[in-house]
Scaffold this motif. Structure first.
Motif, PDB file in Angstrom:
ATOM      1  N   ILE A   3      51.400  81.583  35.256  1.00  0.00           N
ATOM      2  CA  ILE A   3      52.584  80.761  35.521  1.00  0.00           C
ATOM      3  C   ILE A   3      52.173  79.474  36.235  1.00  0.00           C
ATOM      4  O   ILE A   3      52.694  78.393  35.942  1.00  0.00           O
ATOM      5  N   ASP A   4      51.229  79.580  37.161  1.00  0.00           N
ATOM      6  CA  ASP A   4      50.743  78.392  37.865  1.00  0.00           C
ATOM      7  C   ASP A   4      50.063  77.422  36.897  1.00  0.00           C
ATOM      8  O   ASP A   4      50.288  76.213  36.963  1.00  0.00           O
ATOM      9  N   ASP A   5      49.244  77.954  35.995  1.00  0.00           N
ATOM     10  CA  ASP A   5      48.586  77.098  35.005  1.00  0.00           C
ATOM     11  C   ASP A   5      49.608  76.475  34.059  1.00  0.00           C
ATOM     12  O   ASP A   5      49.481  75.297  33.697  1.00  0.00           O
ATOM     13  N   LEU A   6      50.595  77.250  33.642  1.00  0.00           N
ATOM     14  CA  LEU A   6      51.632  76.725  32.756  1.00  0.00           C
ATOM     15  C   LEU A   6      52.432  75.624  33.443  1.00  0.00           C
ATOM     16  O   LEU A   6      52.701  74.571  32.843  1.00  0.00           O
ATOM     17  N   ALA A   7      52.801  75.835  34.696  1.00  0.00           N
ATOM     18  CA  ALA A   7      53.541  74.814  35.441  1.00  0.00           C
ATOM     19  C   ALA A   7      52.693  73.560  35.606  1.00  0.00           C
ATOM     20  O   ALA A   7      53.201  72.435  35.498  1.00  0.00           O
ATOM     21  N   GLY A   8      51.404  73.722  35.856  1.00  0.00           N
ATOM     22  CA  GLY A   8      50.512  72.571  35.970  1.00  0.00           C
ATOM     23  C   GLY A   8      50.407  71.799  34.670  1.00  0.00           C
ATOM     24  O   GLY A   8      50.387  70.567  34.667  1.00  0.00           O
ATOM     25  N   ALA A   9      50.345  72.514  33.550  1.00  0.00           N
ATOM     26  CA  ALA A   9      50.262  71.851  32.247  1.00  0.00           C
ATOM     27  C   ALA A   9      51.546  71.091  31.941  1.00  0.00           C
ATOM     28  O   ALA A   9      51.507  69.955  31.452  1.00  0.00           O
ATOM     29  N   ILE A  10      52.683  71.707  32.232  1.00  0.00           N
ATOM     30  CA  ILE A  10      53.966  71.038  32.000  1.00  0.00           C
ATOM     31  C   ILE A  10      54.071  69.801  32.885  1.00  0.00           C
ATOM     32  O   ILE A  10      54.520  68.737  32.443  1.00  0.00           O
ATOM     33  N   TYR A  11      53.644  69.927  34.141  1.00  0.00           N
ATOM     34  CA  TYR A  11      53.658  68.784  35.055  1.00  0.00           C
ATOM     35  C   TYR A  11      52.787  67.653  34.524  1.00  0.00           C
ATOM     36  O   TYR A  11      53.196  66.484  34.551  1.00  0.00           O
ATOM     37  N   ASP A  12      51.593  67.985  34.027  1.00  0.00           N
ATOM     38  CA  ASP A  12      50.694  66.958  33.498  1.00  0.00           C
ATOM     39  C   ASP A  12      51.299  66.255  32.294  1.00  0.00           C
ATOM     40  O   ASP A  12      51.186  65.030  32.156  1.00  0.00           O
TER      41      ASP A  12
END
Length: 48
Positions: free
Chosen positions: A5-14
């Motif tokens: 979830i943290d990686d997914l949120a980071g990707a969406i943020y990027d």
């Protein structure tokens, strides 16, 4: 699961950051080009 979830949120943020930054550069570029061109046209219209 939290790491995913943290990686997914980071990707969406990027992605969102990239899109907003690109739109900002596009709008700034349009203004930098459009304002001088508008002023040039305005000056040439004065000579008609």
């Amino acid at each position: 699961m939290a790491k995913f979830i943290d990686d997914l949120a980071g990707a969406i943020y990027d992605v969102i950051k990239f899109v907003l930054q690109s739109l900002g550069y596009l709008i700034a570029g349009m203004l930098i080009v459009a304002i001088p061109l508008y002023l040039i046209v305005w000056v040439f219209e004065l000579f008609q």
